[in-house]
Each structure stands twice: as C-alpha cells, then as structure tokens.
Design an enzyme around this catalytic site. Structure first.
Site, PDB file in Angstrom:
ATOM      1  N   SER A 192      18.138  41.507   5.941  1.00 26.19           N
ATOM      2  CA  SER A 192      18.615  42.876   5.699  1.00 26.19           C
ATOM      3  C   SER A 192      19.500  43.355   6.855  1.00 26.19           C
ATOM      4  O   SER A 192      20.450  44.118   6.636  1.00 26.19           O
ATOM      5  CB  SER A 192      17.439  43.834   5.496  1.00 26.19           C
ATOM      6  OG  SER A 192      16.714  43.998   6.698  1.00 26.19           O
ATOM      7  N   LEU A 239      14.431  33.852  14.876  1.00 25.38           N
ATOM      8  CA  LEU A 239      13.170  33.707  15.618  1.00 25.38           C
ATOM      9  C   LEU A 239      13.105  32.479  16.519  1.00 25.38           C
ATOM     10  O   LEU A 239      12.009  31.980  16.804  1.00 25.38           O
ATOM     11  CB  LEU A 239      12.003  33.706  14.617  1.00 25.38           C
ATOM     12  CG  LEU A 239      11.868  34.989  13.797  1.00 25.38           C
ATOM     13  CD1 LEU A 239      10.751  34.850  12.771  1.00 25.38           C
ATOM     14  CD2 LEU A 239      11.627  36.190  14.700  1.00 25.38           C
ATOM     15  N   ASN A 253      20.996  40.898  20.176  1.00 19.76           N
ATOM     16  CA  ASN A 253      19.798  40.765  19.344  1.00 19.76           C
ATOM     17  C   ASN A 253      19.294  42.151  18.973  1.00 19.76           C
ATOM     18  O   ASN A 253      19.502  43.110  19.721  1.00 19.76           O
ATOM     19  CB  ASN A 253      18.699  40.015  20.115  1.00 19.76           C
ATOM     20  CG  ASN A 253      17.442  39.838  19.268  1.00 19.76           C
ATOM     21  OD1 ASN A 253      17.516  39.473  18.100  1.00 19.76           O
ATOM     22  ND2 ASN A 253      16.284  40.128  19.856  1.00 19.76           N
ATOM     23  N   HIS A 259      15.715  44.151  18.083  1.00 19.29           N
ATOM     24  CA  HIS A 259      14.252  44.022  18.190  1.00 19.29           C
ATOM     25  C   HIS A 259      13.596  45.288  17.647  1.00 19.29           C
ATOM     26  O   HIS A 259      14.042  46.399  17.952  1.00 19.29           O
ATOM     27  CB  HIS A 259      13.851  43.821  19.651  1.00 19.29           C
ATOM     28  CG  HIS A 259      12.387  43.604  19.829  1.00 19.29           C
ATOM     29  ND1 HIS A 259      11.772  42.402  19.557  1.00 19.29           N
ATOM     30  CD2 HIS A 259      11.405  44.441  20.236  1.00 19.29           C
ATOM     31  CE1 HIS A 259      10.474  42.508  19.782  1.00 19.29           C
ATOM     32  NE2 HIS A 259      10.222  43.744  20.184  1.00 19.29           N
ATOM     33  N   GLU A 300      16.907  50.005  12.467  1.00 15.52           N
ATOM     34  CA  GLU A 300      17.467  48.776  13.052  1.00 15.52           C
ATOM     35  C   GLU A 300      18.880  48.546  12.543  1.00 15.52           C
ATOM     36  O   GLU A 300      19.777  48.185  13.298  1.00 15.52           O
ATOM     37  CB  GLU A 300      16.612  47.571  12.676  1.00 15.52           C
ATOM     38  CG  GLU A 300      15.294  47.449  13.400  1.00 15.52           C
ATOM     39  CD  GLU A 300      14.592  46.180  12.986  1.00 15.52           C
ATOM     40  OE1 GLU A 300      13.466  46.276  12.462  1.00 15.52           O
ATOM     41  OE2 GLU A 300      15.179  45.094  13.142  1.00 15.52           O
TER      42      GLU A 300
END
Ligand code: GRF
Length: 232
Positions: free
Chosen positions: A15, A86, A103, A105, A175
C-alpha cells in the site's frame, strides 16, 4: 527533463508502494518515474500492483546482494524507497546511495524501532507501553535497522479501546502521506535540508494532547529539544 528514477523495495501488500505510484502519476511527486519494483518474497501483492501499472518488477533473494547492486546499476536508479521491505540493504548499496535511500517505519522513531519491530508487533508494543501518541517516521537508511537520520515524523493519537489492528490501519494511512512527502524531497534534492531540520506533522484535530505526549516521552527518559530554545 530527465526523470528521477526510483526503485521501490517491498515485502508484502504494497500500500505504501501504491501511494508512491499514485503520487508520481498525479504529479504530487514531480519529474519522477517508478522504474523498478523489487521484492524479497515471491507472490506478494506489491508485485501485482507493479505488474498492473506496467512497472518492471522482480524477486531478489536477500542472500543475493550482488544481483540487487547489479540491477540498480543496469536500470540507472537514482533513488531507493523501502516500502514495507523487511530485509537489510547490502553495505555496498548503502554506500553507493548515501542519503538516497528512504524507509517508512510505523512508529515515532527512535521509539519502537530496531530489529524485530515490524508489522503488527510495533502496534502491540505501543499499546503495551500505554503511550497516548504514536505515528509514522520517514528516515534515511544506514547500516542498522531504523537508525538513519529522521526526515519526517507524523503524529497519530492512540485512542481508548484501540486494538493493534485498528491502530495499524490508522497509522498506515498517515504512513502513505509521510512517505510521499519524503520521496518528493528526495526527487527535489531537498533531503539534506530535511535531515538537518526534520519535520514533525500532526493533524489539527489531534494537537490537543501533544504536551501530554511530550511529557510521556520525557517520562520514558527521551531528550526533547525545543527548536527555538534548546534542550527542554
Ligand atoms: C507498513 O506498516 C510499513 O511501515 C511496515 O510494513 C508495512 C507495509 O505495508 N514496514 P504495505 O506493504 O506498504 O502495505
């Protein structure tokens, strides 16, 4: 105008990848192209999203670092986005793409980050800690998990009765926006500036408890810096 070529690395649903694809196609991220999608797992939905948008995609096992460096070189990739990826990035790629790997998180780093803090576990840890706020962090990638320079933190309230799944869904939405903003800065060559002055975002309606949240951080022994007046 040369387009900024992005490689997006995924390990699952994708997503966050979709948010970047949509932002590139609607111009929120200007002058860029998602050139390549790489997964370290077979058959994940992230790869189907890439296929649907006609983006080159492949699976590269985490134990094959040379293949990853090689394809990034072949495709003349300018910047790398980890969107729910991951695995660790090989040291040579981190060196070659210094300050060009971002990245996302699902927590407010440095809290609830590091090895083992991924997926639903993060939100379970947040609920167990009893903090009132969590969020999403976009950061640069270095040689350790979740320790690279923070670019943007977006604050999300933890509401009474939240389950880890409900909290995860609320954070995931934020996010997407946070990652798009960070990738836009990457493409516009504003990353160093952002790393020097990381952004903290909070929705208007969530502002009320920020002071409480800050007191919670202090109680956890975290140092806070008031950007105007120095250490609190
Ligand atoms: C996101 O919460 C991301 O922060 C974490 O893994 C999840 C991936 O979600 N690392 P998706 O695959 O982008 O939907």
């Amino acid at each position: 105008m040369l387009l900024y070529k992005l490689a997006v690395l995924v390990s699952g649903f994708g997503s966050n990848l979709q948010a970047v694809i949509d932002a590139v196609s609607n111009g929120t991220i200007p002058n860029a192209k998602v050139e390549l999608v790489i997964s370290n797992r077979e058959g994940v939905f992230g790869l189907e999203r890439a296929e649907k948008h006609g983006i080159a995609n492949m699976v590269i096992n985490k134990n094959d670092p040379a293949k990853l460096s090689g394809i990034l070189e072949d495709k003349k990739i300018d910047g790398i986005v980890l969107a729910g990826y991951l695995s660790m990035i090989p040291p040579d790629v981190i060196e070659k793409y210094k300050s060009k790997i971002i990245n996302i998180h699902p927590a407010l780093l440095p809290l609830f980050g590091g090895k083992g803090f991924y997926g639903i576990r993060v939100h379970q840890a947040v609920l167990t800690a009893g903090v009132n706020y969590t969020g999403a962090t976009a950061h640069l990638v270095d040689h350790k998990y979740d320790t690279g320079d923070v670019l943007i933190r977006s604050i999300v309230p933890v509401l009474p009765g939240d389950t880890a799944e409900v909290l995860q869904a609320r954070v995931l939405e934020v996010e997407h926006r946070t990652l798009v903003l960070a990738v836009k800065a990457l493409v516009e060559n504003k990353i160093e500036e952002l790393a020097a002055n990381p952004l903290t975002q909070i929705n208007e309606e969530d502002k009320e408890g920020v002071l409480e949240f800050a007191q919670g951080l202090l109680a956890l022994g975290k140092a806070l810096t008031d950007t105007d007046n120095g250490e609190l």
